[in-house]
Design a protein around this motif. Sequence first.
Motif, PDB file in Angstrom:
ATOM      1  N   TRP A  98     -14.684 -22.701   1.665  1.00 38.15           N
ATOM      2  CA  TRP A  98     -14.571 -21.898   2.883  1.00 38.15           C
ATOM      3  C   TRP A  98     -14.526 -20.412   2.542  1.00 38.15           C
ATOM      4  N   PRO A  99     -15.015 -19.580   3.435  1.00 37.73           N
ATOM      5  CA  PRO A  99     -14.897 -18.141   3.188  1.00 37.73           C
ATOM      6  C   PRO A  99     -13.465 -17.652   3.406  1.00 37.73           C
ATOM      7  N   MET A 100     -13.126 -16.592   2.762  1.00 37.87           N
ATOM      8  CA  MET A 100     -11.905 -15.843   3.082  1.00 37.87           C
ATOM      9  C   MET A 100     -12.236 -14.369   2.871  1.00 37.87           C
ATOM     10  N   ILE A 101     -11.441 -13.524   3.482  1.00 39.27           N
ATOM     11  CA  ILE A 101     -11.748 -12.102   3.443  1.00 39.27           C
ATOM     12  C   ILE A 101     -10.581 -11.339   2.823  1.00 39.27           C
ATOM     13  N   VAL A 102     -10.920 -10.394   1.975  1.00 41.11           N
ATOM     14  CA  VAL A 102      -9.906  -9.483   1.461  1.00 41.11           C
ATOM     15  C   VAL A 102     -10.184  -8.112   2.079  1.00 41.11           C
ATOM     16  N   LEU A 103      -9.253  -7.655   2.894  1.00 39.38           N
ATOM     17  CA  LEU A 103      -9.395  -6.317   3.479  1.00 39.38           C
ATOM     18  C   LEU A 103      -8.505  -5.364   2.702  1.00 39.38           C
ATOM     19  N   LYS A 104      -9.143  -4.519   1.925  1.00 41.88           N
ATOM     20  CA  LYS A 104      -8.384  -3.554   1.139  1.00 41.88           C
ATOM     21  C   LYS A 104      -8.483  -2.194   1.797  1.00 41.88           C
ATOM     22  N   SER A 105      -7.398  -1.789   2.434  1.00 42.64           N
ATOM     23  CA  SER A 105      -7.406  -0.535   3.185  1.00 42.64           C
ATOM     24  C   SER A 105      -6.019   0.079   3.080  1.00 42.64           C
ATOM     25  N   PRO A 106      -5.903   1.350   3.404  1.00 45.74           N
ATOM     26  CA  PRO A 106      -4.617   2.020   3.175  1.00 45.74           C
ATOM     27  C   PRO A 106      -3.525   1.513   4.111  1.00 45.74           C
ATOM     28  N   LYS A 107      -2.328   1.360   3.585  1.00 47.79           N
ATOM     29  CA  LYS A 107      -1.198   1.052   4.460  1.00 47.79           C
ATOM     30  C   LYS A 107      -0.941   2.280   5.334  1.00 47.79           C
ATOM     31  N   GLY A 108      -0.749   2.032   6.613  1.00 50.68           N
ATOM     32  CA  GLY A 108      -0.538   3.165   7.515  1.00 50.68           C
ATOM     33  C   GLY A 108      -1.792   3.978   7.733  1.00 50.68           C
ATOM     34  N   TRP A 109      -2.919   3.355   7.571  1.00 49.08           N
ATOM     35  CA  TRP A 109      -4.256   3.941   7.754  1.00 49.08           C
ATOM     36  C   TRP A 109      -4.315   4.763   9.034  1.00 49.08           C
ATOM     37  N   THR A 110      -4.831   5.957   8.942  1.00 45.36           N
ATOM     38  CA  THR A 110      -4.962   6.940  10.037  1.00 45.36           C
ATOM     39  C   THR A 110      -3.631   7.597  10.390  1.00 45.36           C
ATOM     40  N   GLY A 111      -2.564   7.179   9.741  1.00 48.77           N
ATOM     41  CA  GLY A 111      -1.272   7.825   9.990  1.00 48.77           C
ATOM     42  C   GLY A 111      -1.150   9.109   9.198  1.00 48.77           C
ATOM     43  N   PRO A 112       0.008   9.748   9.272  1.00 49.31           N
ATOM     44  CA  PRO A 112       0.186  11.012   8.548  1.00 49.31           C
ATOM     45  C   PRO A 112       0.010  10.822   7.044  1.00 49.31           C
ATOM     46  N   LYS A 113      -0.771  11.704   6.445  1.00 51.60           N
ATOM     47  CA  LYS A 113      -1.044  11.584   5.008  1.00 51.60           C
ATOM     48  C   LYS A 113       0.195  11.940   4.195  1.00 51.60           C
ATOM     49  N   PHE A 114       0.895  12.950   4.661  1.00 48.58           N
ATOM     50  CA  PHE A 114       2.116  13.368   3.976  1.00 48.58           C
ATOM     51  C   PHE A 114       3.211  13.576   5.007  1.00 48.58           C
ATOM     52  N   VAL A 115       4.414  13.243   4.638  1.00 49.41           N
ATOM     53  CA  VAL A 115       5.563  13.546   5.483  1.00 49.41           C
ATOM     54  C   VAL A 115       6.580  14.238   4.595  1.00 49.41           C
ATOM     55  N   ASP A 116       6.988  15.400   5.018  1.00 52.26           N
ATOM     56  CA  ASP A 116       7.926  16.185   4.205  1.00 52.26           C
ATOM     57  C   ASP A 116       7.424  16.281   2.769  1.00 52.26           C
ATOM     58  N   GLY A 117       6.125  16.436   2.631  1.00 50.64           N
ATOM     59  CA  GLY A 117       5.549  16.631   1.306  1.00 50.64           C
ATOM     60  C   GLY A 117       5.368  15.371   0.503  1.00 50.64           C
ATOM     61  N   LYS A 118       5.688  14.194   1.086  1.00 47.33           N
ATOM     62  CA  LYS A 118       5.558  12.961   0.311  1.00 47.33           C
ATOM     63  C   LYS A 118       4.425  12.092   0.844  1.00 47.33           C
ATOM     64  N   LYS A 119       3.709  11.507  -0.097  1.00 42.60           N
ATOM     65  CA  LYS A 119       2.565  10.685   0.253  1.00 42.60           C
ATOM     66  C   LYS A 119       2.995   9.569   1.205  1.00 42.60           C
ATOM     67  N   THR A 120       2.284   9.429   2.291  1.00 42.36           N
ATOM     68  CA  THR A 120       2.698   8.442   3.288  1.00 42.36           C
ATOM     69  C   THR A 120       1.547   7.501   3.643  1.00 42.36           C
ATOM     70  N   GLU A 121       0.424   8.023   4.143  1.00 41.91           N
ATOM     71  CA  GLU A 121      -0.715   7.119   4.374  1.00 41.91           C
ATOM     72  C   GLU A 121      -1.124   6.521   3.026  1.00 41.91           C
ATOM     73  N   GLY A 122      -1.423   5.248   3.021  1.00 41.83           N
ATOM     74  CA  GLY A 122      -1.823   4.612   1.768  1.00 41.83           C
ATOM     75  C   GLY A 122      -0.671   4.447   0.801  1.00 41.83           C
ATOM     76  N   PHE A 123       0.538   4.408   1.308  1.00 42.71           N
ATOM     77  CA  PHE A 123       1.692   4.237   0.433  1.00 42.71           C
ATOM     78  C   PHE A 123       2.768   3.491   1.204  1.00 42.71           C
ATOM     79  N   TRP A 124       3.760   2.979   0.430  1.00 47.05           N
ATOM     80  CA  TRP A 124       4.787   2.187   1.112  1.00 47.05           C
ATOM     81  C   TRP A 124       5.620   2.984   2.095  1.00 47.05           C
ATOM     82  N   ARG A 125       5.614   4.298   1.968  1.00 50.39           N
ATOM     83  CA  ARG A 125       6.440   5.065   2.905  1.00 50.39           C
ATOM     84  C   ARG A 125       6.004   4.898   4.355  1.00 50.39           C
ATOM     85  N   SER A 126       4.804   4.408   4.561  1.00 47.20           N
ATOM     86  CA  SER A 126       4.379   4.212   5.952  1.00 47.20           C
ATOM     87  C   SER A 126       4.762   2.830   6.485  1.00 47.20           C
ATOM     88  N   HIS A 127       5.555   2.053   5.729  1.00 45.17           N
ATOM     89  CA  HIS A 127       5.842   0.673   6.147  1.00 45.17           C
ATOM     90  C   HIS A 127       6.501   0.586   7.524  1.00 45.17           C
TER      91      HIS A 127
END
Lengths: 794, 794
Positions: free
Chosen positions: A283-312
């Motif tokens: 059967w097929p399955m799909i792996v979607l590899k995309s940034p966590k918090g995609w389209t969200g703020p890239k940095f918050v208070d100077g810390k990486k947020t989009e594509g990082f766990w801080r956007s959880h």
Amino acid sequence: MAVEQSATTGPLTPELMSRMNAWWRAANFLSVGQIYLLDNPLLREKLAIEHVKPRLLGHWGTTPGLNFLYLHLNRVINDTGSNVLFIAGPGHGAPGVVASTYLEGTYSELYPDVSRDEEGIRRLFRQFSFPGGIPSHAAPETPGSIHEGGELGYSLSHAYGAALDNPDLVVACVIGDGEAETGPLATSWHGNKFLNPASDGAVLPILHLNGYKIANPTVLARITPEELKSLMEGFGYTPVFVEGDDPELMHQAMASAFDKAFADIRAIQKAAREDGSRERPRWPMIVLKSPKGWTGPKFVDGKKTEGFWRSHQVPFSDMSKPEHLALLEEWMRSYKPEELFDADGSLKPEIASLAPDGALRMSANPHANGGALRRPLRLPDFTDYAVDVPQPGAKDGESTYIMGTFLRDVMKANLESRNFRVFGPDETASNRLQALFEVTERAWDASTIPEDEHLAHDGRVMEMLSEHMCQGWLEGYLLTGRHGLFSCYEAFIHIVDSMFNQHAKWVKSANAVEWRRPIASLNYLLTSHVWRQDHNGFSHQDPGFIDHVVNKKADIVRVYLPPDANTLLFVTDHCLKSWNRVNVIVAGKQPEPQWLDMDAAINHCTKGIGIWEWASSDAEGEPDVVMACAGDVPTLETLAAVDLLRGYFPELKIRVINVVDLMTLQSSTEHPHGLNDRDFDALFTTNKPVIFGYHGYPWLIHRLTYKRTNHHNIHVRGYVEEGSTTTPFDMVVRNRLDRFHLAMDAIERISSLGSVGVHAREELRDKLTEHARYIRAHGVDMPEVRDWRWPTEA
Amino acid sequence: MAVEQSATTGPLTPELMSRMNAWWRAANFLSVGQIYLLDNPLLREKLAIEHVKPRLLGHWGTTPGLNFLYLHLNRVINDTGSNVLFIAGPGHGAPGVVASTYLEGTYSELYPDVSRDEEGIRRLFRQFSFPGGIPSHAAPETPGSIHEGGELGYSLSHAYGAALDNPDLVVACVIGDGEAETGPLATSWHGNKFLNPASDGAVLPILHLNGYKIANPTVLARITPEELKSLMEGFGYTPVFVEGDDPELMHQAMASAFDKAFADIRAIQKAAREDGSRERPRWPMIVLKSPKGWTGPKFVDGKKTEGFWRSHQVPFSDMSKPEHLALLEEWMRSYKPEELFDADGSLKPEIASLAPDGALRMSANPHANGGALRRPLRLPDFTDYAVDVPQPGAKDGESTYIMGTFLRDVMKANLESRNFRVFGPDETASNRLQALFEVTERAWDASTIPEDEHLAHDGRVMEMLSEHMCQGWLEGYLLTGRHGLFSCYEAFIHIVDSMFNQHAKWVKSANAVEWRRPIASLNYLLTSHVWRQDHNGFSHQDPGFIDHVVNKKADIVRVYLPPDANTLLFVTDHCLKSWNRVNVIVAGKQPEPQWLDMDAAINHCTKGIGIWEWASSDAEGEPDVVMACAGDVPTLETLAAVDLLRGYFPELKIRVINVVDLMTLQSSTEHPHGLNDRDFDALFTTNKPVIFGYHGYPWLIHRLTYKRTNHHNIHVRGYVEEGSTTTPFDMVVRNRLDRFHLAMDAIERISSLGSVGVHAREELRDKLTEHARYIRAHGVDMPEVRDWRWPTEA
Ligand SMILES: Cc1ncc(C[n+]2csc(CCOP(=O)(O)OP(=O)(O)O)c2C)c(N)n1
Ligand SMILES: Cc1ncc(C[n+]2csc(CCOP(=O)(O)OP(=O)(O)O)c2C)c(N)n1
Ligand SMILES: [Mg+2]
Ligand SMILES: [Mg+2]
């Protein structure tokens, strides 16, 4: 195989892609709004602190990915007319799921106050994680959901359960890459070896590889792509990778991936259904590899947020900081709400038209409100399976074997409707339900050899050595409107304690959701129980699941301890007819004396608790002692104790009470099955000693009866965590639940016996010594124990 | 890569191979003997029915494979001097494990009555699964075992736990192919991403692919070999396949495979230790594909048995059939016992000499009796971390954050001894233990990116999103003599209910094994508890683990509910010093009022339960009401209720009791920490109303106190399974544990108040309405609730 970011062309026209991207922006906008806003929902004014919720609760990180997948599934549904059920493993992405169902219109159909206009959006925002509002997860309140996703790990087993016997259905199951680290999830990839492409639906697993969980990277995101591919292929799938962060490229890649996956699914099904292929499909399955918090703020208070766990969770709070307020406004405006909603706040028609029609909307998929599809099982008359019991205790029988003959015919009667399955971790035969194999087989889609027995692609007995999988399958099956039974070794059902919790909570919450229809009960048969672990010993002895279950809401849980085959038949029939419950049946699989003929069993079980007149000798007045019992082994030992007592003290007035429905012991104010105090007092007296032989941990009986008048006279024997690999009778002796101890307990407490009882007690104590010596010498129980029978009437 | 049956040459000389095969025959012979024989152990007479056990119990199928592996590991140990710990995932293969340890001599050293002669073999056979004898599994009684293997699924996580910080150790972990289907096992393959080749030992997983479980083929045996290889490579291993059934070919193949695996392990370790490699190694693993019940009867009653699931347990019984007796004799004689044992029944010296020396024998590996290696932790003085509490309730603090500062320094003080780790499913920081990251990191051997925080090869905080893995790691770590703490969301600790069961049973049984030394306690910190699931809601609310735990033996379990930071410090210190216990600590992570300064905390916790004089007003005589509490949130609500009551009724005599050690409530006859009745009566009175605010399900308090004099006056409020995503105070209101309900409860029950109380109750009821309206309007709790403080003394 890999559909990657480099694919610049794809199936979407620019026009369609632009509308799709608008939908995605709308979904993301509505998600952020739910987390953050109280008011000013469409940002028609400048954002001010009073528009923001005072407590910011919810999870952003997973949400844009879920929205993206939801949107793209809609595109495939529109293109193919597929019947798709959506499962969000990371149910904490509810802001996204709710937003998507709102965009589809379903939300407003079910909750008209959350209308499709500005005021509706305001309510949508306000209610999220707000007192009196809706939960933060994909709970029963969420349209289209059968999976809460709070406790992670069960999405894929739920998906496989939902797909069984639903040949048209495609269950799209999003699995968090963190979730994928849990044990239950890790083994449920093997669900593909138990899915029949001919008669079951398809499951499309989508691994949501956003790289992070709460505060860590995920394992699957930090192994090499080759390893991940190898892993998925090892699990038997054909993975398709969609990777990147540029929305346009990703839209094309995702669309191609779904096109391919759906085409593959249809090809597999065609091969099985039309060409008769018997090969296990990849059967097929799909792996979607995309940034966590995609389209969200890239940095918050100077810390990486989009594509990082801080956007959880909530990527930033403390909104008293003006820069945070500005960041929120900038973030929300980046979705350009003014392009998405009309003046009245309704979604622009060209975007809204992307939603599939009616029941094709995943939020309106009928399978997600399975109760509405549920049809009662056709049940044969259980009395036809009765064991002949000419005299109480005169004959032996194996309770679960008899139950198996009834289940066989339940299976048979519903073969055509394909809505009943039995689940178990490789123990169906060991638990003596083998009669089932006269009418069906075990589901098995992996390879076979000629010697194999009872394996078939369309078998209806689901066996995998994973209690988690059995439970997850069954839950998915029930939640989509079908029926089932899970048989398990009693001790190991604790493996799914937490899954039971989550299911019981789901049922309780669903009861309060007006549009949800009741689903069939989750039925457990617990056998190979604590008292008869002859081959195994201490690690296999634990009757505590009952204790665990009774902590949940009284209107949901039921516990039955039928002492013999006819009572077990009654109880089984009853449970299979019930809905919105969790029924726990504990019954033995070993040959045991049969006490009640079918008429007596029906009478007894209908009450759930009652005096066994034929065993009692208190007809003319108050008893000197009440001998109560619940469970097959305690019943046997209690009756043998009664026999001993009668031998010593023929004049003694003994009342024997047997409990089948444990909940009768509780007060009627606490449980719907509870006896009222008057009835309880009448049975147990208000002042006579009660010796209670109980199947499980003795404290439970106290917990259930502590409010009763005669509680201080209730003396309970049960399992006190003593055991090893020893004889069956020695097991009860070690826990003082045996006939000798019970008789001694009674003698000690019957005041009228006074010192007359001392001699009898001495003799009984000697019996225990004799027992200990005998088993050590012979390895089997004393003949007088083994061969004991309830005395037949003269 | 694959070492297959076709390999006709190999590392073994014919002479060595012949002796090795003799050892294997001896181990198999002794295994069958344990299952079947009472007497005539070396078949010196013709086998007769009276030589056979009356009840045939045990598992044969897995045993010959285990014996084969055990033997071959010995060969590698002899060749390389490796320090190897053996874990038998299918612990039901104990006949084999016991036989091997007997052949090594360890068994007789520990149990001299089971001597190395014919009489010893007779006893060895007789005792197995026999009353007064030994269990059927690889229990604590089994030399060299740290893994019972009754409940399947935990072998590999135990193995990874044992390997941590033991750089010399190779943990050879046999995994049943059935066991491999369980969720916990399926995810524990990922243990290799958390193992540091430089400072940890090695784990050598051996998948025992005997094709079957109880009555079914296994999934991994019925996928293609390519898939299996792909799966293992996907998990990051380099698999070596050993496949076949011809003993000679298999001996060579197995020897080559182990040679290669051990060489690879050493090469990996050298690269990391000497060459400073930081690449995640592809550790070797072995797939042993051999027949289930190998060398056993090929057919029984005409049905395929060797190489099929029918050989799982006792392959045939009913020994009254002469053909069965003959089959048994033929089977046992096929091992040629006369060639294996000398006249006196001792193993022939040339076979016995295959055993490694002394502690190199796996049955004598010191790590398997970890208690003997255990050294107490170096603990800083916990009072140094005290929160300053000038006045009860005057200041807020985050209890688990403070605890984290203490743990940080515990970690620091023991960094050199490398015997302390903290475990958690991605929640260490979320649970506010982040101070740990000032002195150590999270263990992480997978890839990293520059933004990563606190990941390191030799980190000592173990985080994977699998509660099963955390528990399994910790158990393996403790059982090999080290210390640790598992911090977990309270609700999700139920995921490991059954693992806790098995560990508690192990500890209980090990206590009764004379040569086992005590191991460090298993410490749980349960936080993010039921009352403060602000982001999550109903699915995250379940305080029932405590109920589950207290069913186990009283001398093993402890439950602590410290109400604030200083009490939590005391309790943490206490638990880290203890041994052979399971300690459950429940504590909040949110800012909360601090009640006791360190002196008061020490006093209070030393008693475990006590009157809070500063909150009480019954100094001069009997109280009118006892307000009891256990848990941080109930303590807060109880004190707020007391404040309300004082406001209404300044003359009221109120006694405030706080419970830190829940087991004090139980009778001293049932739990070593239990208060005796006199002390209990003195505290709780014999006739005054007691309003008890409890952290968890209220019934537990009744179960613990039902024997107490004043029990019928104890009125408990706790979690009654009501909740959603709402405000913190609304959570207690929904479950009637809030200050208003508690105060109303008290007023209702204090007889002296009579009708005077009615007005106050009305006012309190109005408060509840006000609360409900306020939170719906504002989304936060009323200021008078949020800002309430215990009144400072005038
Ligand atoms: C069994 C379980 N353990 C722990 C948690 C706490 N928790 C909530 S979300 C989360 C991280 C989930 O990560 P992932 O599955 O990758 O989801 P996503 O990144 O999409 O949010 C954790 C550990 C949980 N919900 N369930
Ligand atoms: C969690 C759990 N579920 C069910 C069982 C019952 N059980 C005992 S042995 C067994 C089969 C084990 O198969 P496998 O792991 O392949 O071991 P082997 O073939 O080596 O005996 C099962 C299902 C168990 N012991 N543990
Ligand atoms: Mg993730
Ligand atoms: Mg097997």
